[in-house]
Design an enzyme around this catalytic site. Structure first.
Site, PDB file in Angstrom:
ATOM      1  N   ASP A 263       8.880  -0.512 -33.146  1.00  0.00           N
ATOM      2  CA  ASP A 263      10.353  -0.614 -33.557  1.00  0.00           C
ATOM      3  C   ASP A 263      11.163  -0.876 -32.820  1.00  0.00           C
ATOM      4  O   ASP A 263      12.226  -1.260 -32.004  1.00  0.00           O
ATOM      5  CB  ASP A 263      10.457  -0.015 -35.236  1.00  0.00           C
ATOM      6  CG  ASP A 263      10.075  -0.288 -36.181  1.00  0.00           C
ATOM      7  OD1 ASP A 263       9.547  -1.410 -35.841  1.00  0.00           O
ATOM      8  OD2 ASP A 263       9.912   0.294 -36.952  1.00  0.00           O
TER       9      ASP A 263
ATOM     10  N   ARG B  44      15.683  15.234 -35.559  1.00  0.00           N
ATOM     11  CA  ARG B  44      16.401  13.694 -35.302  1.00  0.00           C
ATOM     12  C   ARG B  44      17.932  14.274 -35.057  1.00  0.00           C
ATOM     13  O   ARG B  44      18.558  14.202 -33.750  1.00  0.00           O
ATOM     14  CB  ARG B  44      16.841  13.076 -36.593  1.00  0.00           C
ATOM     15  CG  ARG B  44      15.507  12.167 -37.224  1.00  0.00           C
ATOM     16  CD  ARG B  44      14.655  11.994 -36.131  1.00  0.00           C
ATOM     17  NE  ARG B  44      13.574  11.044 -36.360  1.00  0.00           N
ATOM     18  CZ  ARG B  44      12.315  10.628 -36.372  1.00  0.00           C
ATOM     19  NH1 ARG B  44      11.765  11.449 -34.628  1.00  0.00           N
ATOM     20  NH2 ARG B  44      11.494  10.184 -36.024  1.00  0.00           N
TER      21      ARG B  44
ATOM     22  N   ASP C 260      15.466   8.697 -41.323  1.00  0.00           N
ATOM     23  CA  ASP C 260      16.051   8.917 -40.310  1.00  0.00           C
ATOM     24  C   ASP C 260      17.215   8.353 -40.158  1.00  0.00           C
ATOM     25  O   ASP C 260      18.090   8.274 -39.513  1.00  0.00           O
ATOM     26  CB  ASP C 260      14.826   8.813 -39.332  1.00  0.00           C
ATOM     27  CG  ASP C 260      13.505   9.532 -39.470  1.00  0.00           C
ATOM     28  OD1 ASP C 260      14.010  10.618 -39.696  1.00  0.00           O
ATOM     29  OD2 ASP C 260      12.377   9.217 -39.213  1.00  0.00           O
TER      30      ASP C 260
ATOM     31  N   SER D  82       2.738   3.727 -39.089  1.00  0.00           N
ATOM     32  CA  SER D  82       3.970   3.998 -38.448  1.00  0.00           C
ATOM     33  C   SER D  82       3.766   5.644 -38.383  1.00  0.00           C
ATOM     34  O   SER D  82       3.418   5.995 -39.298  1.00  0.00           O
ATOM     35  CB  SER D  82       5.925   3.625 -39.035  1.00  0.00           C
ATOM     36  OG  SER D  82       6.616   4.244 -38.806  1.00  0.00           O
TER      37      SER D  82
END
Length: 397
Positions: A14, A94, A123, A174
């Site tokens: 991505d 994050r 996210d 993923s």
């Protein structure tokens, strides 16, 4: 003059395609920023991949020690498990990644920050809320959300523009990983009835290991040693990941409730997190006063949900941390863990601040508990219900 955007770059499908898309479709100059949170990848190779994809600058920021001391340590003190199962593997990384994206953006005078999250994931919330809290003036871009590609389309776009990608139709997973664990989704696991494929695991591949017993030392709620050897937290976690993972410990297969309102099947590997959180909880069993322990259980779930939802940089998280720090001030001692294939048990715990009193707890001759005191206590404790029963008598079986 072209605008500049700092892209959170992992080197995966991505973000690799997002880098090219921001250049081709939006005309941005892209600075790729890869933050090393312990994902066990060659980040110099990732950096070279970003430059090959057309990044103007590619930066690698090493933050493993900071990640452990400022983020994971707080999660351990809080006993943080979202929905009582998920140890916040991606959720914890994050906010620290966001802070370094902002720092790089400031350093280069960038106009915007971008991430590679989809429109249905958690996210996007975590990145955008954190970035807008830390730097309200920066624009936040979400190319994956904007382009609306299916995963197959993303692969095709990357191939068409000469982007080196690691995913293909035969390997559609993923994967996000860091020091605290590994998260895997997509592919056949999107059907919650399907068993996870055996080839997805990396941190929890059973092969047996030594030692089969380990003593974990804690100081004020934070792990500080393994079998008496003092270690920095990030190195302690890495070592425990290897030991516990070699027994197949730490696999979590769950359907969780995402912040955006959908249920998602996720598979996690978190060997060290699984062991440390349980060891910490059992050390609390002998060091926390009863009412404090019960309140902490309630606030632990609130802390985990808050961080899961992307509200790390919030006054509530800071206030809850003040509670956790105070509660953890007495959580000092050692916990003995015994490993076996695919599992472990805590079979010993001790602390110089333990509230466990042998002479009060024992039923042997050393017993100092005054049993006669219990009669009055029990009568007073049940007096309200006894009165209610006599006067109103609506007891249901």
């Amino acid at each position: 003059m072209a605008k500049t955007v700092v892209l959170a770059y992992s080197g995966g499908l991505d973000t690799s395609v997002a880098l090219k898309w921001l250049q081709v479709e939006k005309g941005y100059e892209v600075i790729a920023c890869s933050v090393d949170v312990g994902q066990q990848e060659d980040l110099e190779e990732v950096r070279a991949r970003a430059l090959a994809a057309g990044a103007k600058i590619a930066e690698v920021v090493e933050v493993q020690e900071e990640f452990a001391n400022k983020f994971i340590a707080r999660a351990i003190r809080a006993g943080a498990l979202y929905e009582n199962r998920y140890p916040l593997v991606s959720s914890l990384s994050r906010p620290i990644i966001s802070s370094h994206l902002v720092e790089v953006a400031r350093r280069y005078g960038a106009d915007a920050v971008a991430h590679g999250c989809t429109g249905k994931g958690n996210d996007q919330v975590r990145f955008e809320v954190a970035i807008r809290t830390l730097a309200p003036d920066l624009e936040v871009l979400a190319p994956v959300r904007e382009w609306g590609f299916a995963r197959e389309d993303t692969i095709d776009y990357g191939i068409a523009h000469g982007v080196q990608v690691n995913a293909n139709r035969a390997n559609p997973y993923s994967i996000d990983q860091n020091l605290w664990g590994r998260a895997i989704e997509c592919g056949e696991m999107e059907d919650p009835w399907n068993s996870p494929p055996s080839d997805i695991y990396a941190y929890t591949v059973p092969h047996g290991s030594v030692p089969d017993t380990l003593v974990i030392g804690f100081r004020e709620g934070v792990p500080v040693s393994l079998d008496g050897e003092t270690l920095p937290l990030h190195l302690l976690i890495a070592r425990l990941n290897a030991i516990a993972g070699s027994y197949g410990i730490g696999r979590i297969d769950m359907v969780e409730n995402r912040r955006v309102g959908i249920k998602s099947r996720e598979v996690y590997e978190a060997p060290a997190a699984t062991v440390l959180l349980e060891a910490h909880r059992q050390l609390e069993d002998i060091t926390l006063e009863r009412e404090l322990a019960h309140t902490k259980i309630e606030l632990s779930l609130q802390w985990a949900t808050l961080v899961y939802d992307g509200l790390w940089y919030s006054p509530l998280r800071m206030a809850l941390d003040a509670f956790m720090e105070e509660a953890s001030s007495v959580v000092t001692g050692e916990v003995r863990v015994r490993f076996s294939p695919n599992g472990f048990v805590v079979d010993g715990r001790r602390s110089p601040l333990s509230l466990y009193d042998y002479e009060l707890a024992t039923y042997a001759r050393a017993d100092t508990f005054n049993h006669l005191d219990a009669e009055g206590f029990v009568k007073i404790f049940g007096l309200g219900l006894e009165t209610w029963s006599k006067r109103q008598g609506r007891v249901q079986p």
